[in-house]
Design a protein around this motif. Structure first.
Motif, PDB file in Angstrom:
ATOM      1  N   GLU A 308      -0.560   9.947   3.990  1.00  8.37           N
ATOM      2  CA  GLU A 308      -0.989   8.656   3.462  1.00  8.37           C
ATOM      3  C   GLU A 308      -1.541   8.812   2.042  1.00  8.37           C
ATOM      4  N   TRP A 309      -1.249   7.801   1.210  1.00  7.02           N
ATOM      5  CA  TRP A 309      -1.812   7.786  -0.149  1.00  7.02           C
ATOM      6  C   TRP A 309      -1.864   6.350  -0.644  1.00  7.02           C
ATOM      7  N   ARG A 310      -3.069   5.853  -0.892  1.00  3.60           N
ATOM      8  CA  ARG A 310      -3.308   4.528  -1.469  1.00  3.60           C
ATOM      9  C   ARG A 310      -2.562   3.418  -0.722  1.00  3.60           C
ATOM     10  N   GLY A 311      -2.665   3.406   0.579  1.00  3.81           N
ATOM     11  CA  GLY A 311      -2.040   2.372   1.373  1.00  3.81           C
ATOM     12  C   GLY A 311      -0.561   2.540   1.587  1.00  3.81           C
ATOM     13  N   GLY A 312       0.021   3.597   1.038  1.00  2.00           N
ATOM     14  CA  GLY A 312       1.439   3.872   1.212  1.00  2.00           C
ATOM     15  C   GLY A 312       1.641   5.287   1.718  1.00  2.00           C
ATOM     16  N   THR A 313       2.764   5.884   1.331  1.00  2.00           N
ATOM     17  CA  THR A 313       3.114   7.218   1.812  1.00  2.00           C
ATOM     18  C   THR A 313       3.489   8.123   0.652  1.00  2.00           C
ATOM     19  N   HIS A 314       2.930   9.307   0.662  1.00  2.00           N
ATOM     20  CA  HIS A 314       3.310  10.361  -0.275  1.00  2.00           C
ATOM     21  C   HIS A 314       4.318  11.266   0.420  1.00  2.00           C
ATOM     22  N   VAL A 315       5.455  11.562  -0.244  1.00  2.00           N
ATOM     23  CA  VAL A 315       6.415  12.538   0.280  1.00  2.00           C
ATOM     24  C   VAL A 315       6.602  13.635  -0.747  1.00  2.00           C
ATOM     25  N   LEU A 428      16.247  15.647   1.022  1.00  2.00           N
ATOM     26  CA  LEU A 428      16.146  14.215   1.305  1.00  2.00           C
ATOM     27  C   LEU A 428      16.010  13.955   2.798  1.00  2.00           C
ATOM     28  N   VAL A 429      16.797  14.660   3.610  1.00  2.00           N
ATOM     29  CA  VAL A 429      16.687  14.498   5.059  1.00  2.00           C
ATOM     30  C   VAL A 429      15.302  14.915   5.530  1.00  2.00           C
ATOM     31  N   ALA A 430      14.799  16.031   5.005  1.00  2.00           N
ATOM     32  CA  ALA A 430      13.470  16.501   5.402  1.00  2.00           C
ATOM     33  C   ALA A 430      12.397  15.488   5.009  1.00  2.00           C
ATOM     34  N   ALA A 431      12.490  14.927   3.809  1.00  2.00           N
ATOM     35  CA  ALA A 431      11.500  13.941   3.370  1.00  2.00           C
ATOM     36  C   ALA A 431      11.570  12.676   4.217  1.00  2.00           C
ATOM     37  N   THR A 432      12.781  12.248   4.560  1.00  2.00           N
ATOM     38  CA  THR A 432      12.964  11.061   5.394  1.00  2.00           C
ATOM     39  C   THR A 432      12.351  11.267   6.776  1.00  2.00           C
ATOM     40  N   LEU A 433      12.620  12.421   7.373  1.00  5.04           N
ATOM     41  CA  LEU A 433      12.086  12.705   8.709  1.00  5.04           C
ATOM     42  C   LEU A 433      10.578  12.918   8.682  1.00  5.04           C
ATOM     43  N   ALA A 434      10.055  13.487   7.599  1.00  7.71           N
ATOM     44  CA  ALA A 434       8.604  13.681   7.506  1.00  7.71           C
ATOM     45  C   ALA A 434       7.892  12.337   7.456  1.00  7.71           C
ATOM     46  N   LYS A 435       8.441  11.409   6.675  1.00 11.59           N
ATOM     47  CA  LYS A 435       7.835  10.077   6.618  1.00 11.59           C
ATOM     48  C   LYS A 435       7.895   9.393   7.991  1.00 11.59           C
TER      49      LYS A 435
END
Length: 453
Positions: A308-315, A428-435
């Protein structure tokens, strides 16, 4: 060194001078199938820069660190095996980030792996760009503008046939050369050399009546200038018996896939939209989720984190390295430090083979998304970008993946297309799945299915 005639020709033309003593070609590109001896041209050019051309700094870059180090080893052997050259070597540095051969004259030859920042601030007289078929705008921007103050700079590109969106710069150089050939007006600053058959040959196959037949010896001779010197026709025809027509056309006959300038990249998420979300101060807060993905060939593995970061998501892509052997120990150290809410891995994908070891070594249950959840993950990632609730560090691996990314249908939704895109999308796949892992119900998301990317 004893150079083949084609190697001598490239050096003779590439080092041509104008009447004022400047290089005729600011850029020199060599596009030739593998194992023909482009390394010999590189070595001769670098030795000439050190001993004949009074170049103070030569930068040798490659897409992968191991390729750059192999090139350094070969130059080192040439220098140290010569009674005439060896006494002129002052020192050889092999420390991480400082790989360099320094001469007593003050001339230096540095070896680096390309990234968005590598080479930035270094004013090289000559830049050698090896593995140029994997060369995009980020790496070029880091190097190109450092040469503005150099009195007589030169760029050399060495690569083989283009591989889609990863070949941005090589495709751009090739289009310039073809335009010059078609118009009859020479390009004022480019010397371009390519050995290949005509582009329709990959579709031609057996039965063609001209020399562009994939199975014809004439095709091999046209595309491989080292036949009779370091390659044999017999060996290359044996290669053809072993691999398919498309692979043979690409690897041995120089038939490449080159992107049109800016028209076939960033198809899903626009570059301007993505870059606008970059924030240097962004960082994951609160609970975090990690995800692991790798290429189908298992050549590279990517690990991403979301928080989480400032009400959104950091990837963020926290690791993107060759092979797989490093992954378990890396993950074990982060598990102890971060205590993430989950680790996400596609059980049916290439990284699925790591799940058993991850669970045993980390003492956790790895989360694997179901097919419908993959569509949800991709949709959530896309929505977060368009709604500007996602932030990132503008990392090159993630940007390169997005530049070449494409959609593939998944029921009524879509997923990232893994094959046929010409780019490593594992970051990109890793970032998508992490989110996705950051918001999923961990206990309900442990039912793996077949490979869904």
């Amino acid at each position: 060194m004893t150079l083949d005639p084609w190697q001598q020709f490239v050096l003779d033309q590439g080092l041509g001078e104008r009447a004022d003593g400047k290089w005729s070609a600011f850029e020199v590109a060599v596009n030739v199938p593998r194992q023909n001896g482009k390394g010999g041209v590189i070595e001769a050019r670098e030795l000439a820069g050190l001993f004949l051309l009074d170049e103070r700094l030569i930068l040798h870059s490659a897409h992968e660190f191991k390729t750059a180090m192999e090139a350094m080893r070969r130059i080192e052997e040439l220098l140290l095996s010569s009674d005439e050259l060896r006494p002129q070597v002052k020192r050889i540095r092999r420390q991480g980030g400082e790989e360099c051969i320094e001469m007593k004259s003050g001339a230096r030859l540095r070896f680096i792996a390309r990234s968005k920042g590598s080479g930035r601030g270094m004013t090289g007289d000559c830049n050698i760009m090896d593995e140029a078929m994997i060369l995009g705008d980020d790496a070029m921007s880091a190097l190109m503008f450092t040469m503005a103050a150099v009195p007589n700079p030169q760029l050399w590109y060495f690569g083989s046939s283009g591989i889609g969106s990863q070949s941005q710069q090589l495709g751009r150089l090739r289009r310039r050369a073809l335009a010059a050939a078609e118009s009859g007006v020479p390009d004022p600053s480019l010397a371009y050399f390519e050995w290949s058959i005509n582009e329709h040959a990959a579709e031609c196959g057996s039965g063609c009546t001209d020399h562009d037949d994939v199975d014809a010896p004439e095709s091999v001779l046209r595309a491989n200038p080292a036949i009779g010197y370091r390659l044999t026709l017999e060996h290359t025809m044996n290669e053809r018996m072993t691999i398919g027509a498309d692979s043979f056309a690409r690897e041995r006959l120089g038939v490449g896939d080159y992107p049109a300038d800016g028209t076939d990249t960033w198809q899903v998420i626009g570059e301007d939209v993505w870059r606008a979300l970059a924030a240097a101060e962004s960082q994951p807060g609160g609970q975090v989720a990690f995800a692991i993905d790798m290429t189908p060939e298992r050549s590279h593995t990517a690990i991403a984190v979301a928080g989480e970061w400032r009400g959104g998501t950091h990837v963020e892509v926290v690791a993107h390295q060759p092979g797989t052997g490093w992954v378990i120990e890396w993950a074990k150290a982060r598990q102890e430090k971060w205590k993430p809410r989950c680790w996400v891995v596609d059980a049916g994908g290439p990284a699925g083979s790591l799940i058993e070891d991850l669970e045993r070594e980390l003492g956790v249950t790895v989360v694997s998304p179901k097919a419908r959840e993959v569509g949800q993950a991709c949709g959530q990632f896309y929505d977060a970008v368009t709604e500007q609730s996602l932030s990132h560090y503008d990392q090159a691996p993630l940007a390169a993946a997005l530049a070449g990314a494409q959609m593939r249908p998944l029921g009524d939704a879509w997923a990232w297309a893994r094959r046929g895109v010409g780019v490593d999308i594992s970051p990109l796949v890793a970032a998508t799945l992490a989110k996705w892992g950051l918001g999923t119900d961990v206990e309900d998301a442990v039912d793996p299915m077949d490979n869904i990317f």
